[in-house]
Enzyme design. Sequence first.
Site, PDB file in Angstrom:
ATOM      1  N   GLY A 154    -119.487  10.408 -52.056  1.00  0.00           N
ATOM      2  CA  GLY A 154    -118.669  10.517 -50.848  1.00  0.00           C
ATOM      3  C   GLY A 154    -117.335   9.867 -51.153  1.00  0.00           C
ATOM      4  N   THR A 155    -116.240  10.601 -50.956  1.00  0.00           N
ATOM      5  CA  THR A 155    -114.924  10.046 -51.319  1.00  0.00           C
ATOM      6  C   THR A 155    -114.599   8.851 -50.410  1.00  0.00           C
ATOM      7  OG1 THR A 155    -113.704  11.421 -49.762  1.00  0.00           O
ATOM      8  CG2 THR A 155    -114.064  12.350 -51.965  1.00  0.00           C
ATOM      9  N   GLU A 191    -127.246   4.972 -52.341  1.00  0.00           N
ATOM     10  CA  GLU A 191    -126.384   5.541 -53.375  1.00  0.00           C
ATOM     11  C   GLU A 191    -125.046   4.794 -53.399  1.00  0.00           C
ATOM     12  OE1 GLU A 191    -126.093   9.782 -53.248  1.00  0.00           O
ATOM     13  OE2 GLU A 191    -124.375   9.840 -54.612  1.00  0.00           O
ATOM     14  N   THR A 194    -123.284  18.749 -54.381  1.00  0.00           N
ATOM     15  CA  THR A 194    -121.929  19.309 -54.414  1.00  0.00           C
ATOM     16  C   THR A 194    -121.902  20.733 -54.964  1.00  0.00           C
ATOM     17  OG1 THR A 194    -121.140  17.082 -54.802  1.00  0.00           O
ATOM     18  CG2 THR A 194    -119.573  18.854 -55.223  1.00  0.00           C
ATOM     19  N   ILE A 245    -122.724  17.750 -61.479  1.00  0.00           N
ATOM     20  CA  ILE A 245    -124.034  17.101 -61.352  1.00  0.00           C
ATOM     21  C   ILE A 245    -124.270  16.105 -62.496  1.00  0.00           C
ATOM     22  CG2 ILE A 245    -126.533  17.472 -61.095  1.00  0.00           C
ATOM     23  CD1 ILE A 245    -124.585  18.500 -58.770  1.00  0.00           C
ATOM     24  N   GLU A 261    -112.070   8.475 -48.656  1.00  0.00           N
ATOM     25  CA  GLU A 261    -111.536   8.943 -47.362  1.00  0.00           C
ATOM     26  C   GLU A 261    -112.706   9.180 -46.396  1.00  0.00           C
ATOM     27  OE1 GLU A 261    -110.599  10.314 -50.351  1.00  0.00           O
ATOM     28  OE2 GLU A 261    -108.707   9.232 -50.405  1.00  0.00           O
TER      29      GLU A 261
HETATM   30  C1  FAD Z   1    -118.192  12.402 -62.571  1.00  0.00           C
HETATM   31  C2  FAD Z   1    -118.721  12.952 -61.275  1.00  0.00           C
HETATM   32  C3  FAD Z   1    -120.093  12.851 -61.024  1.00  0.00           C
HETATM   33  C4  FAD Z   1    -120.621  13.392 -59.859  1.00  0.00           C
HETATM   34  N1  FAD Z   1    -121.980  13.385 -59.658  1.00  0.00           N
HETATM   35  C5  FAD Z   1    -122.513  14.089 -58.631  1.00  0.00           C
HETATM   36  C6  FAD Z   1    -123.928  14.275 -58.518  1.00  0.00           C
HETATM   37  O1  FAD Z   1    -124.708  13.756 -59.320  1.00  0.00           O
HETATM   38  N2  FAD Z   1    -124.403  15.050 -57.508  1.00  0.00           N
HETATM   39  C7  FAD Z   1    -123.588  15.636 -56.593  1.00  0.00           C
HETATM   40  O2  FAD Z   1    -124.080  16.321 -55.720  1.00  0.00           O
HETATM   41  N3  FAD Z   1    -122.228  15.487 -56.673  1.00  0.00           N
HETATM   42  C8  FAD Z   1    -121.686  14.736 -57.672  1.00  0.00           C
HETATM   43  N4  FAD Z   1    -120.326  14.594 -57.773  1.00  0.00           N
HETATM   44  C9  FAD Z   1    -119.471  15.261 -56.810  1.00  0.00           C
HETATM   45  C10 FAD Z   1    -118.783  14.308 -55.839  1.00  0.00           C
HETATM   46  O3  FAD Z   1    -119.700  13.705 -54.988  1.00  0.00           O
HETATM   47  C11 FAD Z   1    -117.723  15.140 -55.092  1.00  0.00           C
HETATM   48  O4  FAD Z   1    -116.694  15.437 -56.034  1.00  0.00           O
HETATM   49  C12 FAD Z   1    -117.144  14.425 -53.883  1.00  0.00           C
HETATM   50  O5  FAD Z   1    -118.127  14.306 -52.888  1.00  0.00           O
HETATM   51  C13 FAD Z   1    -115.939  15.164 -53.303  1.00  0.00           C
HETATM   52  O6  FAD Z   1    -116.184  16.504 -53.128  1.00  0.00           O
HETATM   53  P1  FAD Z   1    -115.130  17.570 -53.693  1.00  0.00           P
HETATM   54  O7  FAD Z   1    -114.873  17.244 -55.119  1.00  0.00           O
HETATM   55  O8  FAD Z   1    -115.645  18.927 -53.407  1.00  0.00           O
HETATM   56  O9  FAD Z   1    -113.806  17.287 -52.898  1.00  0.00           O
HETATM   57  P2  FAD Z   1    -113.399  17.899 -51.469  1.00  0.00           P
HETATM   58  O10 FAD Z   1    -114.540  17.765 -50.524  1.00  0.00           O
HETATM   59  O11 FAD Z   1    -112.823  19.249 -51.688  1.00  0.00           O
HETATM   60  O12 FAD Z   1    -112.251  16.910 -51.042  1.00  0.00           O
HETATM   61  C14 FAD Z   1    -110.938  16.974 -51.620  1.00  0.00           C
HETATM   62  C15 FAD Z   1    -110.082  15.863 -51.022  1.00  0.00           C
HETATM   63  O13 FAD Z   1    -110.000  16.030 -49.612  1.00  0.00           O
HETATM   64  C16 FAD Z   1    -110.400  14.857 -48.953  1.00  0.00           C
HETATM   65  N5  FAD Z   1    -111.120  15.182 -47.713  1.00  0.00           N
HETATM   66  C17 FAD Z   1    -112.135  16.055 -47.545  1.00  0.00           C
HETATM   67  N6  FAD Z   1    -112.550  16.036 -46.282  1.00  0.00           N
HETATM   68  C18 FAD Z   1    -111.798  15.137 -45.627  1.00  0.00           C
HETATM   69  C19 FAD Z   1    -111.751  14.651 -44.294  1.00  0.00           C
HETATM   70  N7  FAD Z   1    -112.602  15.070 -43.358  1.00  0.00           N
HETATM   71  N8  FAD Z   1    -110.832  13.702 -43.974  1.00  0.00           N
HETATM   72  C20 FAD Z   1    -109.973  13.232 -44.908  1.00  0.00           C
HETATM   73  N9  FAD Z   1    -109.974  13.647 -46.189  1.00  0.00           N
HETATM   74  C21 FAD Z   1    -110.876  14.580 -46.544  1.00  0.00           C
HETATM   75  C22 FAD Z   1    -111.336  14.167 -49.926  1.00  0.00           C
HETATM   76  O14 FAD Z   1    -111.440  12.778 -49.653  1.00  0.00           O
HETATM   77  C23 FAD Z   1    -110.647  14.468 -51.241  1.00  0.00           C
HETATM   78  O15 FAD Z   1    -109.628  13.537 -51.445  1.00  0.00           O
HETATM   79  C24 FAD Z   1    -119.766  14.006 -58.908  1.00  0.00           C
HETATM   80  C25 FAD Z   1    -118.386  14.064 -59.161  1.00  0.00           C
HETATM   81  C26 FAD Z   1    -117.869  13.561 -60.328  1.00  0.00           C
HETATM   82  C27 FAD Z   1    -116.406  13.691 -60.578  1.00  0.00           C
END
Ligand code: FAD
Length: 410
Positions: free
Chosen positions: A397-398, A275, A154, A185, A400
């Site tokens: 991966g969210t 994962e 991310t 991370i 959604e």
């Molecule tokens: C405590 C914590 C630990 C984490 N650990 C790690 C880690 O170890 N390594 C790592 O790499 N990442 C890590 N993450 C990051 C996490 O995987 C991301 O936050 C997540 O993948 C979402 O990315 P984003 O926050 O950039 O949201 P965005 O991608 O900006 O998304 C924002 C919103 O838009 C929605 N959205 C985006 N695209 C679409 C679509 N095509 N259709 C519908 N809805 C959509 C999403 O579902 C979300 O609700 C961590 C996050 C947290 C909070």
Amino acid sequence: MTPIPRPLVDTAPIVIEGMSMPTPGLDAYAEPWRKPEHDDLAEMARTFFLKEVVPHAARLEQQGHPDREHYLKAGELGLLGLSVPEEYGGGGGDFTHEAVLLHEQTQTGEGSLGLAVHSGIVTGYLAAYGTEEQKRRWLPKLCSGEMIGAIGMTEPDGGSDVQAIRTRAVRTGDDFLVTGSKTFITNGYLADLLILAVKTDQSAKAHGISLLVCELDDAAPGFRRGRNLEKIGLHANDTAELFFDEFRVPAGNLLGGPDAENTGFYQLMQQLPQERLVIGVGAVGAMQRAVELATAYAKERTAFGKPLIGHQNTRMVLADCVTRTRVSRVFLDDCIVRHARGELDVATAAMAKLYLTEGQCEVVDRCLQIFGGYGYTTEYPIARMYADARVQKIYGGTNEIMKELIARAL
Ligand SMILES: Cc1cc2nc3c(=O)[nH]c(=O)nc-3n(C[C@H](O)[C@H](O)[C@H](O)COP(=O)(O)OP(=O)(O)OC[C@H]3O[C@@H](n4cnc5c(N)ncnc54)[C@H](O)[C@@H]3O)c2cc1C
């Protein structure tokens, strides 16, 4: 003769906080993959978490990251890298062993060690794609706890669209020069070894991604750790920002060797089902613990002259929650069995992540309600579980994106 009052429920096991105890409606179920060795492992893991780590929970939450000594102690006991082959210092087991460890961690309420990422994910990448030299170099240190592992996908500009990452690695002689940044991370504040997703071909999307194994040294030019982020939950586990400015990584650290350049997206997609399963294991463990805690409380607390569990609504809520937990466990086990056979497909793993984490948030919320005002105070574990649960719908991966993956398979 005074009649002996009938108990409100047939079995009434006493739940000691943090202990994994039988739960009516749950203990009758045995995982189809479970063998006596899993019971031994569960006991050892539970003892380790309860005796060595949980007593430090308040301090660890305050400091915002785990103690390195606890990784080393876990390594000494053979609890790290359970699925890594013995020749590389691991336990020689499979994912079922990792699942038992993570279940016990959740059940005991231990929330500092980033084992889901360290053991559940990072060692998996190295074991699956590492060259012989790479496996011998890094796996033993991850299994002993000398090194703490993390994975960086991310970026501040976005996490869901992995193909669009901007961190770039440019080949210069025998090295890559890495420039960019990662955020959120897990284990990032302490990590010594990072699987880093980078663009090695700027002109391509998915086909331009590679994974570099970076040894992180705070004194290394071009590398800087940012903040250890403050979160609403998971206070004892570190989640950090990482910055790279022409950070030098030997070309030999390309995961899988020179031929693996630009195959990183494929490697990520292959590993993401595991994962998501790791997240599902935590979700079911949390549901089970929430039901246990709420059941014990409902038997103890009285309102209107009788225990809460004597009120019909409490009984209905707990019945719903224990049923949801039991069904979730069965689905999770089906996924674990498929995964052990190498047959867990992307859509099914996404269904598991979606269904189990939605279930966790719902069950923990409904169980918290049974605690009334006490459920909102951090003195009660259910309050922390509520805050900790929320992120399960976001990372890995969210949810959604999970729906997208499921729908694509229709
Ligand atoms: C405590 C914590 C630990 C984490 N650990 C790690 C880690 O170890 N390594 C790592 O790499 N990442 C890590 N993450 C990051 C996490 O995987 C991301 O936050 C997540 O993948 C979402 O990315 P984003 O926050 O950039 O949201 P965005 O991608 O900006 O998304 C924002 C919103 O838009 C929605 N959205 C985006 N695209 C679409 C679509 N095509 N259709 C519908 N809805 C959509 C999403 O579902 C979300 O609700 C961590 C996050 C947290 C909070």
